[in-house]
Design a protein around this motif. Structure first.
Motif, PDB file in Angstrom:
ATOM      1  N   UNK A  39      40.263  28.591  33.585  1.00  0.00           N
ATOM      2  CA  UNK A  39      40.241  29.715  34.458  1.00  0.00           C
ATOM      3  C   UNK A  39      38.503  30.490  33.955  1.00  0.00           C
ATOM      4  N   UNK A  40      38.336  30.463  32.770  1.00  0.00           N
ATOM      5  CA  UNK A  40      37.067  31.024  32.348  1.00  0.00           C
ATOM      6  C   UNK A  40      35.839  30.124  32.985  1.00  0.00           C
ATOM      7  N   UNK A  41      35.965  29.075  32.894  1.00  0.00           N
ATOM      8  CA  UNK A  41      35.144  27.966  33.265  1.00  0.00           C
ATOM      9  C   UNK A  41      34.697  28.191  34.825  1.00  0.00           C
ATOM     10  N   UNK A  42      36.027  28.206  35.355  1.00  0.00           N
ATOM     11  CA  UNK A  42      35.963  28.239  36.838  1.00  0.00           C
ATOM     12  C   UNK A  42      35.325  29.678  37.213  1.00  0.00           C
ATOM     13  N   UNK A  43      35.684  30.748  36.734  1.00  0.00           N
ATOM     14  CA  UNK A  43      35.213  32.015  36.847  1.00  0.00           C
ATOM     15  C   UNK A  43      33.610  32.111  36.684  1.00  0.00           C
ATOM     16  N   UNK A  44      33.067  31.430  35.677  1.00  0.00           N
ATOM     17  CA  UNK A  44      31.576  31.594  35.433  1.00  0.00           C
ATOM     18  C   UNK A  44      30.970  30.591  36.283  1.00  0.00           C
ATOM     19  N   UNK A  45      31.656  29.619  36.667  1.00  0.00           N
ATOM     20  CA  UNK A  45      30.974  28.654  37.580  1.00  0.00           C
ATOM     21  C   UNK A  45      30.792  29.609  38.967  1.00  0.00           C
ATOM     22  N   UNK A  46      31.776  30.196  39.240  1.00  0.00           N
ATOM     23  CA  UNK A  46      31.686  31.126  40.491  1.00  0.00           C
ATOM     24  C   UNK A  46      30.610  32.226  40.459  1.00  0.00           C
ATOM     25  N   UNK A  68      39.367  35.289  37.464  1.00  0.00           N
ATOM     26  CA  UNK A  68      40.143  34.738  36.930  1.00  0.00           C
ATOM     27  C   UNK A  68      41.863  35.044  37.244  1.00  0.00           C
ATOM     28  N   UNK A  69      42.018  36.462  37.859  1.00  0.00           N
ATOM     29  CA  UNK A  69      43.291  36.569  38.132  1.00  0.00           C
ATOM     30  C   UNK A  69      43.576  35.526  39.516  1.00  0.00           C
ATOM     31  N   UNK A  70      42.659  35.595  40.129  1.00  0.00           N
ATOM     32  CA  UNK A  70      42.763  34.755  41.825  1.00  0.00           C
ATOM     33  C   UNK A  70      42.998  33.450  41.196  1.00  0.00           C
ATOM     34  N   UNK A  71      42.321  33.033  40.214  1.00  0.00           N
ATOM     35  CA  UNK A  71      42.530  31.387  39.919  1.00  0.00           C
ATOM     36  C   UNK A  71      43.823  31.308  39.542  1.00  0.00           C
ATOM     37  N   UNK A  75      47.016  28.859  40.939  1.00  0.00           N
ATOM     38  CA  UNK A  75      47.606  27.801  40.106  1.00  0.00           C
ATOM     39  C   UNK A  75      49.128  27.760  40.543  1.00  0.00           C
ATOM     40  N   UNK A  76      49.669  28.697  40.807  1.00  0.00           N
ATOM     41  CA  UNK A  76      51.327  28.679  41.170  1.00  0.00           C
ATOM     42  C   UNK A  76      51.470  28.268  42.699  1.00  0.00           C
ATOM     43  N   UNK A  77      50.431  28.134  43.383  1.00  0.00           N
ATOM     44  CA  UNK A  77      50.489  27.680  44.725  1.00  0.00           C
ATOM     45  C   UNK A  77      50.355  26.350  44.853  1.00  0.00           C
ATOM     46  N   UNK A  78      49.761  25.967  43.742  1.00  0.00           N
ATOM     47  CA  UNK A  78      49.413  24.267  43.750  1.00  0.00           C
ATOM     48  C   UNK A  78      50.601  23.592  43.566  1.00  0.00           C
ATOM     49  N   UNK A  79      50.818  22.326  43.985  1.00  0.00           N
ATOM     50  CA  UNK A  79      52.089  21.355  44.030  1.00  0.00           C
ATOM     51  C   UNK A  79      52.124  21.201  42.258  1.00  0.00           C
ATOM     52  N   UNK A 136      41.136  50.699  38.285  1.00  0.00           N
ATOM     53  CA  UNK A 136      40.191  49.272  38.382  1.00  0.00           C
ATOM     54  C   UNK A 136      41.332  48.159  38.191  1.00  0.00           C
ATOM     55  N   UNK A 137      42.387  48.422  37.716  1.00  0.00           N
ATOM     56  CA  UNK A 137      43.176  47.164  37.473  1.00  0.00           C
ATOM     57  C   UNK A 137      43.746  46.798  38.918  1.00  0.00           C
ATOM     58  N   UNK A 138      43.932  47.925  39.699  1.00  0.00           N
ATOM     59  CA  UNK A 138      44.290  47.641  41.173  1.00  0.00           C
ATOM     60  C   UNK A 138      43.178  46.820  42.034  1.00  0.00           C
ATOM     61  N   UNK A 139      42.080  47.024  41.632  1.00  0.00           N
ATOM     62  CA  UNK A 139      40.914  46.677  42.370  1.00  0.00           C
ATOM     63  C   UNK A 139      40.785  44.994  41.738  1.00  0.00           C
ATOM     64  N   UNK A 140      40.892  44.885  40.450  1.00  0.00           N
ATOM     65  CA  UNK A 140      40.724  43.287  40.144  1.00  0.00           C
ATOM     66  C   UNK A 140      41.954  42.529  40.681  1.00  0.00           C
ATOM     67  N   UNK A 141      43.304  43.099  40.731  1.00  0.00           N
ATOM     68  CA  UNK A 141      44.417  42.470  41.088  1.00  0.00           C
ATOM     69  C   UNK A 141      44.671  42.293  42.686  1.00  0.00           C
ATOM     70  N   UNK A 142      43.747  43.320  43.311  1.00  0.00           N
ATOM     71  CA  UNK A 142      43.773  43.098  44.796  1.00  0.00           C
ATOM     72  C   UNK A 142      45.160  43.800  45.377  1.00  0.00           C
ATOM     73  N   UNK A 143      45.759  44.819  44.782  1.00  0.00           N
ATOM     74  CA  UNK A 143      46.783  45.620  45.030  1.00  0.00           C
ATOM     75  C   UNK A 143      46.391  46.927  45.100  1.00  0.00           C
TER      76      UNK A 143
END
Length: 177
Positions: A39-46, A68-71, A75-79, A136-143
């Motif tokens: 997750x961190x590697x993906x987030x830092x790459x983005x 990180x949260x979105x990624x 994960x749960x949406x992937x087969x 801030x938490x709402x913003x990060x989670x998108x809720x």
């Protein structure tokens, strides 16, 4: 120093300063050391790809936490097949938790947090571990802020009900009284 070299130096400095903290957050959200590293590697790459577009350098942590949260959610949406990998060997011991050196109550609390649904766990980690405000938490989670409040409230109620003698209803440990 050229623009690209300066950009890379700025990004490297940010990454070195924040990587450990981001890894802890990702671990607390995912509950798995290897997933947290991914997750961190993906987030830092983005973040690296978006580095020039981020005008407010003070919002970098929020941006990376959001990735990180979105990624983690994706994960749960992937087969299932893509998430699990068979190995020839079974690990001899579980991966250490952030509080394994403290032992006792902290370890028991961490085990309880891991039983929460992923959205509640993310809300608790961001609110109480990362010490973000509800907004801030709402913003990060998108809720909405209301969703953060309800997820956090449900999570805390679940932790209190599952904790038995570890915590009383006020949230203090039995030993602290």
């Amino acid at each position: 120093m050229g623009d690209r070299a300066q950009r890379d130096a700025e990004f490297s400095a940010y990454m070195e300063a924040r990587q450990a903290s981001l890894l802890r957050t990702a671990y607390l959200i995912s509950g798995d050391r290897h997933t947290a590293e991914d997750l961190v590697q993906t987030a830092l790459a983005k973040l690296y790809l978006a580095w020039d577009r981020v005008e407010d350098r003070g919002s970098l942590d929020g941006y990376v936490r959001r990735v990180i949260v979105n990624e983690h959610n994706s994960l749960w949406r992937r087969p299932f097949k893509r998430r699990e990998h068979a190995t020839d060997q079974v690990p001899e011991q579980a991966a250490p938790t952030p509080s394994s050196s403290a032992g006792g109550r902290d370890e028991e609390l961490w085990d309880l947090v891991q039983t929460l649904p992923r959205k509640q766990r993310a809300a608790v980690v961001l609110r109480y571990y990362e010490e973000l405000s509800e907004a801030e938490t709402a913003e990060v989670l998108g809720v909405s802020v209301g969703t953060v409040k309800s997820q956090t409230s449900r999570a805390l109620a679940a932790l209190r009900s599952r904790s038995g003698d570890l915590f009383d209803t006020a949230g203090t440990t039995q030993e602290d009284r």
